[in-house]
Design an enzyme around this catalytic site. Structure first.
Site, short mmCIF file in Angstrom:
data_model
loop_
_atom_site.label_atom_id
_atom_site.label_comp_id
_atom_site.label_asym_id
_atom_site.label_seq_id
_atom_site.Cartn_x
_atom_site.Cartn_y
_atom_site.Cartn_z
N LYS A 120 78.65 13.98 23.14
CA LYS A 120 79.67 14.85 22.53
C LYS A 120 78.98 16.02 21.82
CE LYS A 120 82.36 13.54 18.80
NZ LYS A 120 81.99 14.50 17.74
N GLU A 122 79.78 19.71 19.48
CA GLU A 122 80.77 20.45 18.69
C GLU A 122 80.76 21.92 19.10
OE1 GLU A 122 80.15 19.91 14.48
OE2 GLU A 122 80.31 17.72 14.63
N GLU A 189 89.66 17.69 15.44
CA GLU A 189 89.54 17.17 14.07
C GLU A 189 90.26 18.07 13.08
OE1 GLU A 189 85.58 16.00 12.95
OE2 GLU A 189 86.17 15.64 10.86
O1 KIV Z 1 80.64 11.93 13.77
C1 KIV Z 1 81.79 11.48 13.80
O2 KIV Z 1 82.10 10.41 13.26
C2 KIV Z 1 82.80 12.27 14.50
C3 KIV Z 1 84.22 11.81 14.38
C4 KIV Z 1 84.74 12.10 13.04
C5 KIV Z 1 85.07 12.40 15.45
O3 KIV Z 1 82.50 13.24 15.13
#
Ligand code: KIV
Length: 271
Positions: A120, A122, A189
């Site tokens: 993932k 950002e 988020e």
């Molecule tokens: O790092 C994390 O826990 C996250 C979540 C809040 C989606 O990215």
């Protein structure tokens, strides 16, 4: 039988099937083997090895200090505890923003060294080249828009994002660009519920919300927050399923008392 009941192993394709069938996706963070084993055994669909480990596990104020090596350590511990869930690993701050080549080699390290199933990142348009390059290598990518904690020093606060029209329109464009690039899902988020619902309708891939209302395709929470282990964090979006902070404190008090009084160990608790 619903999609999640049918599958022995959750893949990115299963998540898409769940969205298509109108089934909500349940996702939690996890950082270690023991917790991952419990969460996976309970039937969670996705475990996110979040860079929130920087806060929750290491006690840093932000997610910025956690390193790629540390994320790989957490991710490999989680992977060893999981039989069914899809494991997504956050690419930490500094491991993908430089250029797409660096992003790809960080993603490859995560996949090779942890055994996780996806990563993932950002951001939106500003990281699109990196997202595309990682996808081209066959690594599934989850996007993350709205409040992106790795940019906290740019935002200045953790308040709700995209309340203004300009930012909301940009977020929709970014979500569509991530979908077009080939991301398998996006986390939204802390944005207005109405906006998140619109994104979930206009984008065909699963949208997972945290503080983004119920009109999306699934929800994610930080496991320590939902268990109430962390008693210093109570945002409006958080539902606490336990007060483990209190229960753990009570257990520790009892143990300390038992040791001090000589009650522990008793005759049956020794060899
Ligand atoms: O790092 C994390 O826990 C996250 C979540 C809040 C989606 O990215």
């Amino acid at each position: 039988m619903s999609v999640h009941q049918k599958v022995k192993k959750v893949t990115t394709h299963v998540l898409q099937e769940m969205k298509n069938a109108g089934e909500k996706i349940a996702m939690l963070t996890g950082y270690d083997f023991t917790m991952a084993r419990i969460i996976d055994g309970a039937g969670i669909d996705v475990i996110l090895v979040g860079d929130s480990a920087s806060n929750v596990m290491a006690g840093h104020e932000t997610t910025l200090p956690i390193t790629l090596d540390q994320m790989i350590y957490h991710a490999s511990s989680v992977v060893r505890g999981v039989d069914r869930a899809l494991v997504v690993v956050d690419m930490p701050f500094g491991s993908y923003q430089g250029n797409s080549k660096e992003a790809l080699s960080s993603a490859i390290r995560i996949m090779k060294e942890s055994g996780a199933h996806s990563v993932k990142l950002e951001g939106g348009r500003e990281i699109l080249e990196s997202v595309t390059r990682i996808l081209t290598a066959g690594i599934p990518v989850m996007g993350h828009l709205g409040l992106t904690p790795q940019s906290i020093y740019k935002f200045g606060t953790y308040i709700v994002r995209a309340r203004e029209d300009d930012e909301a329109e940009q977020l929709i464009k970014d979500a569509k660009a991530l979908e077009e690039a080939g991301c398998f899902a996006i986390v939204l988020e802390k944005i207005p519920a109405e906006l998140a619902t619109r994104v979930a309708k206009e984008v065909s891939i699963p949208i997972i919300g945290i503080g983004a209302g119920g009109g999306v395709d699934g929800q994610v929470l930080v496991v320590h927050d939902m268990l109430g282990i962390n008693n210093e964090f109570s945002p409006r979006f958080l539902r606490k399923y336990h007060n483990l902070f209190q229960e753990m404190t009570n257990s520790f008090h009892s143990y300390i008392e038992d040791v001090r009084s000589g009650d522990f160990p008793n005759d049956k608790e020794q060899y």
